[in-house]
Design a protein around this motif. Structure first.
Motif, PDB file in Angstrom:
ATOM      1  N   TYR A   8       1.334 -10.367   2.140  1.00 13.94           N
ATOM      2  CA  TYR A   8       2.447  -9.573   2.673  1.00 13.94           C
ATOM      3  C   TYR A   8       3.288  -9.073   1.510  1.00 13.94           C
ATOM      4  CZ  TYR A   8       1.493 -11.501   7.328  1.00 13.94           C
ATOM      5  OH  TYR A   8       0.909 -11.844   8.522  1.00 13.94           O
ATOM      6  N   ILE A   9       3.779  -7.824   1.640  1.00 13.11           N
ATOM      7  CA  ILE A   9       4.678  -7.301   0.614  1.00 13.11           C
ATOM      8  C   ILE A   9       5.858  -6.629   1.294  1.00 13.11           C
ATOM      9  CG2 ILE A   9       2.820  -6.953  -1.056  1.00 13.11           C
ATOM     10  CD1 ILE A   9       3.084  -3.948  -0.513  1.00 13.11           C
ATOM     11  N   GLY A  10       6.980  -6.606   0.621  1.00 16.58           N
ATOM     12  CA  GLY A  10       8.181  -5.983   1.169  1.00 16.58           C
ATOM     13  C   GLY A  10       8.155  -4.477   1.042  1.00 16.58           C
ATOM     14  N   SER A  11       7.539  -3.950  -0.042  1.00 13.40           N
ATOM     15  CA  SER A  11       7.490  -2.503  -0.261  1.00 13.40           C
ATOM     16  C   SER A  11       6.412  -1.905   0.638  1.00 13.40           C
ATOM     17  CB  SER A  11       7.172  -2.206  -1.734  1.00 13.40           C
ATOM     18  OG  SER A  11       7.079  -0.826  -1.948  1.00 13.40           O
ATOM     19  N   GLY A  12       6.859  -1.288   1.713  1.00 14.79           N
ATOM     20  CA  GLY A  12       5.923  -0.753   2.694  1.00 14.79           C
ATOM     21  C   GLY A  12       5.844  -1.609   3.927  1.00 14.79           C
TER      22      GLY A  12
ATOM     23  N   ILE B  24      -7.202   3.765  18.981  1.00 10.74           N
ATOM     24  CA  ILE B  24      -6.543   2.837  18.065  1.00 10.74           C
ATOM     25  C   ILE B  24      -6.047   3.634  16.870  1.00 10.74           C
ATOM     26  CG2 ILE B  24      -6.765   0.744  16.679  1.00 10.74           C
ATOM     27  CD1 ILE B  24      -7.125   0.287  19.668  1.00 10.74           C
ATOM     28  N   VAL B  25      -4.771   3.478  16.527  1.00 11.50           N
ATOM     29  CA  VAL B  25      -4.166   4.184  15.408  1.00 11.50           C
ATOM     30  C   VAL B  25      -3.648   3.161  14.402  1.00 11.50           C
ATOM     31  CG1 VAL B  25      -2.362   5.765  14.666  1.00 11.50           C
ATOM     32  CG2 VAL B  25      -3.517   6.136  16.864  1.00 11.50           C
ATOM     33  N   VAL B  26      -4.058   3.308  13.144  1.00  8.95           N
ATOM     34  CA  VAL B  26      -3.613   2.421  12.067  1.00  8.95           C
ATOM     35  C   VAL B  26      -2.762   3.242  11.103  1.00  8.95           C
ATOM     36  CG1 VAL B  26      -4.297   0.831  10.244  1.00  8.95           C
ATOM     37  CG2 VAL B  26      -5.710   1.040  12.302  1.00  8.95           C
ATOM     38  N   THR B  27      -1.558   2.751  10.835  1.00  8.89           N
ATOM     39  CA  THR B  27      -0.642   3.426   9.920  1.00  8.89           C
ATOM     40  C   THR B  27      -0.686   2.743   8.561  1.00  8.89           C
ATOM     41  OG1 THR B  27       0.796   3.939  11.787  1.00  8.89           O
ATOM     42  CG2 THR B  27       1.718   4.218   9.586  1.00  8.89           C
ATOM     43  N   TRP B  28      -0.757   3.558   7.491  1.00 15.75           N
ATOM     44  CA  TRP B  28      -0.887   3.064   6.126  1.00 15.75           C
ATOM     45  C   TRP B  28       0.233   3.632   5.266  1.00 15.75           C
ATOM     46  CZ3 TRP B  28      -5.152  -0.157   5.556  1.00 15.75           C
ATOM     47  CH2 TRP B  28      -6.130  -0.067   6.553  1.00 15.75           C
ATOM     48  N   TYR B  29       0.508   2.935   4.167  1.00 14.10           N
ATOM     49  CA  TYR B  29       1.520   3.389   3.205  1.00 14.10           C
ATOM     50  C   TYR B  29       0.939   3.289   1.808  1.00 14.10           C
ATOM     51  CZ  TYR B  29       5.760   3.604   0.376  1.00 14.10           C
ATOM     52  OH  TYR B  29       6.706   3.949  -0.560  1.00 14.10           O
ATOM     53  N   ASN B  30       1.103   4.348   1.014  1.00 20.21           N
ATOM     54  CA  ASN B  30       0.580   4.392  -0.350  1.00 20.21           C
ATOM     55  C   ASN B  30       1.683   3.941  -1.308  1.00 20.21           C
ATOM     56  OD1 ASN B  30      -0.574   4.913  -2.815  1.00 20.21           O
ATOM     57  ND2 ASN B  30      -0.937   7.097  -2.450  1.00 20.21           N
ATOM     58  N   ASN B  31       1.530   2.740  -1.847  1.00 23.72           N
ATOM     59  CA  ASN B  31       2.543   2.145  -2.731  1.00 23.72           C
ATOM     60  C   ASN B  31       2.193   2.421  -4.199  1.00 23.72           C
ATOM     61  OD1 ASN B  31       4.876   0.664  -3.300  1.00 23.72           O
ATOM     62  ND2 ASN B  31       3.749  -1.276  -3.459  1.00 23.72           N
ATOM     63  N   SER B  32       1.796   3.672  -4.502  1.00 27.48           N
ATOM     64  CA  SER B  32       1.393   4.016  -5.871  1.00 27.48           C
ATOM     65  C   SER B  32       1.817   5.438  -6.167  1.00 27.48           C
ATOM     66  CB  SER B  32      -0.117   3.874  -6.046  1.00 27.48           C
ATOM     67  OG  SER B  32      -0.781   5.002  -5.512  1.00 27.48           O
ATOM     68  N   ASP B  33       1.542   5.861  -7.399  1.00 27.17           N
ATOM     69  CA  ASP B  33       1.842   7.236  -7.823  1.00 27.17           C
ATOM     70  C   ASP B  33       0.618   8.138  -7.747  1.00 27.17           C
ATOM     71  OD1 ASP B  33       4.481   6.515  -8.427  1.00 27.17           O
ATOM     72  OD2 ASP B  33       3.917   5.875 -10.463  1.00 27.17           O
ATOM     73  N   ASP B  34      -0.492   7.651  -7.154  1.00 22.46           N
ATOM     74  CA  ASP B  34      -1.736   8.404  -7.094  1.00 22.46           C
ATOM     75  C   ASP B  34      -2.014   8.891  -5.674  1.00 22.46           C
ATOM     76  OD1 ASP B  34      -2.299   7.933  -9.811  1.00 22.46           O
ATOM     77  OD2 ASP B  34      -3.176   5.981  -9.323  1.00 22.46           O
ATOM     78  N   VAL B  35      -2.867   9.924  -5.593  1.00 25.48           N
ATOM     79  CA  VAL B  35      -3.356  10.408  -4.307  1.00 25.48           C
ATOM     80  C   VAL B  35      -4.710   9.752  -4.038  1.00 25.48           C
ATOM     81  CG1 VAL B  35      -4.099  12.423  -2.999  1.00 25.48           C
ATOM     82  CG2 VAL B  35      -2.167  12.607  -4.582  1.00 25.48           C
ATOM     83  N   PHE B  36      -4.915   9.243  -2.819  1.00 23.41           N
ATOM     84  CA  PHE B  36      -6.178   8.611  -2.465  1.00 23.41           C
ATOM     85  C   PHE B  36      -6.784   9.307  -1.250  1.00 23.41           C
ATOM     86  CE2 PHE B  36      -3.811   4.751  -4.132  1.00 23.41           C
ATOM     87  CZ  PHE B  36      -4.427   4.783  -5.376  1.00 23.41           C
ATOM     88  N   PHE B  37      -8.122   9.335  -1.209  1.00 23.20           N
ATOM     89  CA  PHE B  37      -8.857   9.756  -0.024  1.00 23.20           C
ATOM     90  C   PHE B  37      -9.520   8.516   0.554  1.00 23.20           C
ATOM     91  CE2 PHE B  37      -8.471  13.570  -2.562  1.00 23.20           C
ATOM     92  CZ  PHE B  37      -8.128  14.522  -1.609  1.00 23.20           C
ATOM     93  N   PHE B  38      -9.311   8.284   1.817  1.00 22.95           N
ATOM     94  CA  PHE B  38      -9.735   7.007   2.383  1.00 22.95           C
ATOM     95  C   PHE B  38      -9.974   7.169   3.877  1.00 22.95           C
ATOM     96  CE2 PHE B  38      -5.509   7.234   3.865  1.00 22.95           C
ATOM     97  CZ  PHE B  38      -5.333   6.290   4.865  1.00 22.95           C
TER      98      PHE B  38
ATOM     99  N   SER C 110       3.848   7.606   0.449  1.00 23.67           N
ATOM    100  CA  SER C 110       3.892   8.285   1.743  1.00 23.67           C
ATOM    101  C   SER C 110       2.994   7.562   2.733  1.00 23.67           C
ATOM    102  CB  SER C 110       3.444   9.742   1.614  1.00 23.67           C
ATOM    103  OG  SER C 110       4.262  10.444   0.720  1.00 23.67           O
ATOM    104  N   ASN C 111       3.130   7.949   4.009  1.00 22.79           N
ATOM    105  CA  ASN C 111       2.328   7.361   5.068  1.00 22.79           C
ATOM    106  C   ASN C 111       1.194   8.286   5.475  1.00 22.79           C
ATOM    107  OD1 ASN C 111       5.374   6.257   5.743  1.00 22.79           O
ATOM    108  ND2 ASN C 111       3.803   4.733   6.186  1.00 22.79           N
ATOM    109  N   ALA C 112       0.146   7.711   6.014  1.00 18.25           N
ATOM    110  CA  ALA C 112      -0.950   8.438   6.641  1.00 18.25           C
ATOM    111  C   ALA C 112      -1.534   7.525   7.707  1.00 18.25           C
ATOM    112  CB  ALA C 112      -2.012   8.839   5.629  1.00 18.25           C
ATOM    113  N   ALA C 113      -2.299   8.094   8.619  1.00 17.59           N
ATOM    114  CA  ALA C 113      -2.835   7.290   9.719  1.00 17.59           C
ATOM    115  C   ALA C 113      -4.309   7.594   9.921  1.00 17.59           C
ATOM    116  CB  ALA C 113      -2.062   7.567  11.005  1.00 17.59           C
ATOM    117  N   THR C 114      -5.048   6.567  10.324  1.00 16.63           N
ATOM    118  CA  THR C 114      -6.429   6.726  10.746  1.00 16.63           C
ATOM    119  C   THR C 114      -6.522   6.389  12.227  1.00 16.63           C
ATOM    120  OG1 THR C 114      -6.945   4.451  10.066  1.00 16.63           O
ATOM    121  CG2 THR C 114      -7.377   6.190   8.481  1.00 16.63           C
ATOM    122  N   VAL C 115      -7.504   6.989  12.910  1.00 19.12           N
ATOM    123  CA  VAL C 115      -7.573   6.846  14.363  1.00 19.12           C
ATOM    124  C   VAL C 115      -9.024   6.705  14.807  1.00 19.12           C
ATOM    125  CG1 VAL C 115      -7.600   9.347  14.672  1.00 19.12           C
ATOM    126  CG2 VAL C 115      -6.868   7.894  16.557  1.00 19.12           C
TER     127      VAL C 115
END
Length: 800
Positions: free
Chosen positions: A56-60, A91-105, A146-151
């Motif tokens: 668990y982390i507090g950031s995000g 089913i929707v999963v919400t994600w948060y990118n805790n970095s300075d990079d862009v990811f494709f996932f 930022s946030n993004a979601a998968t479904v």
């Protein structure tokens, strides 16, 4: 409501409230900054699933992988009492990118596996989640901080059928190309249950209209339908099959046949893949064939039947060429059945094979029942042997050969081109070679192999060495390039450029260079690069370009005074995607199903570039256009086919109707097309077509259908009148270019390059500064309205 009592009214009110509450997203689990702060929203679902490498982390406010992780070693989820999941839920999963990079996932989701995915297990299925913004995509882009979601939509059919009773929802993170380090930064925030998955078909388009714009093109327009969701794309059907694809309410259909009626309908598709009913049909007829008489008219191509190759050549047939001198030649014993000569053909297409043998030409037979015993088979005149020079045989690794063969009888030389389908790198560039003494292939002398151009400066790895053919030996041909031999290729996915490519080079029999030398080449056809396309718009491409096209061979076809450069193969129709035909399943950057689905019946070779369907087709180029590219009068991406032949699918024996190679016998005007039959253990069926001369003159008086017609009004300049007047007629407003050449094919001058309205014109060519001799000129036009292109016959003029 009349007659209802208060109690009845209360019951109805309660039901409405319950339905309203259920239509809101339900939180299955909202991960906090620590376990005690987790929140649950579904009764009986409060068990947490976490792999040992999750923290668990507090950031995000969520859970993330700590330390090293591999592609499958992480999971996070929730479990509870058994529950029925139904179509319409997601089913929707919400994600948060805790970095300075862009990811494709994306993410894998399982309803049966409470641990990490296991590629060797079949009990715990894991399914690919998709983009929340566009369910057609199997990947999402997540920006820094930022946030993004998968479904994942619950469905009741196919390999993703998930409408059942489950007691858990588990998620595994999947990063593009199997990367793992982003897992330390992509935080899982929340897993939710929605009941608003879009399962409703859009409304149908309306106001459908279609209009022919040429003898091979039709423009179609319609009005957007009303829909419960935004419509994202349209499918255009021709005679009941998907033909076109568009993201706007209009489309142009290409490579139709002249003077033919087509029944057209259109459907709309939303981003969830729901397709509307098709519109009411409209019927439109293409224009009559409308090209100069020096071009092959596909109407004259007649099917004669087929024969088959024995088992020694099964799973091969990548290359074939006609030998007019084989099997006794044109008047020997082998010609007694009316089909003289022989073929050189490649056998089993495996790394250690790709051998070349010689076979006879039997009489073709039409078998309505597709019974192999009704066909004639070839005689093997020379067993397949290795005709490759040592520097090709010594390649460390070969996956699948892509090859071409061309026999030049005047040189008694069998040319061959060699390329590798998948693996072409800095040490494996495509090459050209040849062998002599072809009556004894096993002991023939081999020369080469040589590179095409300088591979370090001008790599053509995906654009050559599949086609190999020559210009006609008849020097009276009006459009002969300076270089005699031509090679090219189309590599699906646009890797060879956005269409078939062609390059010319000189025969090498006289004073052949050392092996590994570079041959000079001239570009004849080269469409724009795939890097300039966005997957929908394809600038500087062949008309109707599709990543799933399979243009497998090419040849110069000539009958009497008519000629064309033919490209043949399988034309893809509709949309294109990388993946499978089965369920139209896409395989984008991130694809995460475990176990990996197989569609053996529809895709026995696995994944690849796919489209809604393919048809066997040949398209025909005006040789003058390729000559104009060679001489610099046209850009390499400008030539377009002037005609197309949709080969009757009923003549093919395999469901795939897959064309592998083709060759032309100019002496007898016979076109041979090799079909690969996967269902018949790789059997090769050779189809035979006769190419006939068809008169195709257009009356000058009929200006509505007038191609570019022109004449020399005064053909013999002299010192007192050193000019030639060229008169021409235009059927519609066009951009006109008149180019003058000398006997070497060099451009002397460009007379005009401008837009002119329909009508007749005269341009004057001043030859006062030219030396006496014979010169040629050609006229090129492109309609400013319909973009139809015409290239008139090259004319000769004498300068005195």
């Amino acid at each position: 409501m009349c007659g209802l009592k208060g109690k009845d009214l209360l019951v109805i009110f309660i039901c409405l409230i319950t339905s309203f509450v259920y239509s809101q997203p339900v939180t299955l689990i909202d991960f906090g900054s620590e376990a005690s702060q987790n929140e649950f929203g579904l009764d009986g679902w409060n068990g947490v699933l976490l792999s040992d490498n999750m923290i668990y982390i507090g950031s995000g406010n969520g859970v993330v992988v700590t330390g090293e992780a591999d592609e499958l070693s992480d999971f996070r989820g929730v479990m509870g009492t058994p529950r029925q999941f139904n179509k319409g839920e997601r089913i929707v999963v919400t994600w948060y990118n805790n970095s300075d990079d862009v990811f494709f996932f994306t993410a894998r989701i399982s309803f049966t596996d409470s641990h990490q995915p296991d590629e060797n297990e079949t009990a715990g299925n894991w399914y690919t989640m998709r983009s929340f913004d566009d369910y057609r995509r199997t990947f999402s882009e997540i920006q820094p901080h930022s946030n993004a979601a998968t479904v994942f939509n619950i469905t009741n059919k196919g390999v993703h059928k998930t409408d059942s009773i489950y007691s858990l929802v588990n998620v595994n993170l999947a990063i593009e190309w199997g990367e793992t380090y982003p897992k330390n930064y992509v935080v899982c925030d929340k897993i939710g249950l929605y009941d608003d998955a879009d399962t409703t078909r859009p409304g149908s388009p309306y106001n459908l209209s279609a209009q022919a714009v040429s003898d091979l093109q039709v423009e179609v327009t319609w009005t957007n339908p009303e829909s419960n969701r935004d419509v994202e794309e349209y499918l255009v059907y021709v005679n009941g099959e998907v033909e076109g694809y568009s993201r706007q309410p209009s489309a142009t259909l290409y490579f139709l046949e002249p003077d033919t009626e087509y029944r057209i309908t259109v459907s709309a598709v939303d981003m969830s893949g729901n397709e509307s009913e098709q519109t009411d049909p409209v019927v439109v007829a293409t224009d009559s064939y409308n090209h100069s008489n020096d071009l092959i008219n596909p109407e004259g191509i007649e099917y004669l039947g087929a024969f088959y190759l024995p088992e020694e050549f099964s799973w091969g047939g990548e290359a074939i060429t006609y030998n007019r001198d084989g099997d006794g030649g044109q008047e020997g014993e082998g010609a007694s059945d009316g089909y003289p000569g022989s073929f050189f053909v490649m056998n089993l297409n495996q790394p250690e094979n790709g051998l070349v043998g010689e076979i006879s030409v039997p009489v073709p037979v039409i078998s309505e029942s597709k019974n192999i015993e009704e066909l004639n088979s070839v005689d093997i005149l020379q067993d397949p042997v290795n005709t490759r020079p040592d520097n090709i045989n010594n390649l460390e690794y070969v996956d699948i050969w892509r090859t071409g063969l061309k026999y030049l009888p005047e040189e008694n030389a069998l040319y061959s081109s060699w390329n590798i389908y998948y693996t072409v790198n800095e040490e494996k560039h495509p090459t050209i070679s040849y062998c002599t003494d072809v009556t004894d292939l096993a002991n023939s002398t081999k020369y080469g192999a040589w590179y095409l151009g300088d591979p370090a400066q001008f790599p053509l790895d995906a654009a050559v060495s599949d086609y190999l053919f020559s210009t006609p030996p008849d020097l009276a041909s009006s459009h002969l390039p300076i270089r005699r031999l031509i090679t090219g290729r189309y590599r699906e996915g646009g890797l060879s450029g956005l269409g078939p490519a062609m390059y010319a080079f000189d025969p090498i029999v006289v004073d052949p260079p050392e092996a590994d030398a570079s041959l000079e080449i001239t570009t004849l056809l080269e469409y724009g690069p795939v890097t300039e396309s966005d997957g929908y718009n394809y600038p500087n491409s062949i008309d109707a370009y599709n990543h799933a096209d399979l243009w497998r061979d090419a040849d110069w076809i000539k009958v009497d005074t008519q000629e064309a450069v033919m490209v043949i193969g399988n034309k893809a129709r509709g949309d294109n995607w990388y993946g499978y035909y089965g369920e139209h399943m896409r395989h984008d950057w991130v694809y995460a199903d475990i176990p990996y689905p197989e569609f053996y019946e529809s895709d026995p070779d696995g994944k690849g570039w796919r489209s809604h369907n393919i048809i066997p087709m040949a398209v025909f180029y005006n040789p003058a256009d390729l000559y104009a590219v060679e001489q610099g009068a046209m850009e390499s991406y400008e030539p377009q086919p002037y005609a197309a032949l949709r080969i009757d699918p009923d003549v093919f024996w395999s469901e795939r109707k897959e064309i592998f190679s083709a060759c032309y016998d100019e002496q007898n005007q016979l076109l041979y097309v090799v079909e690969f039959c996967y269902e018949m253990e790789g059997q090769l069926i050779v189809h035979v077509f006769e190419v006939n001369y068809v008169e195709s003159l257009v009356a000058v008086e009929d200006q509505t259908n007038l191609p570019v017609e022109f004449e020399l009004c005064q053909n013999y300049p002299n010192p007192f009148n050193p000019s030639t007047t060229i008169r021409y007629g235009l059927p519609e407003e066009s951009r006109i270019k008149i180019v003058v050449y000398n006997l070497l094919g060099e451009v002397v001058t460009t007379l005009t390059d401008e837009i002119k309205k329909a009508g007749y014109y005269e341009d004057v060519f001043n030859a006062g500064r030219l030396a006496s001799g014979i010169y040629f000129f050609s006229i090129y036009s492109e309609s400013t309205m319909s973009k139809r292109k015409h290239s008139a016959v090259r004319k000769m003029m004498l300068i005195k």
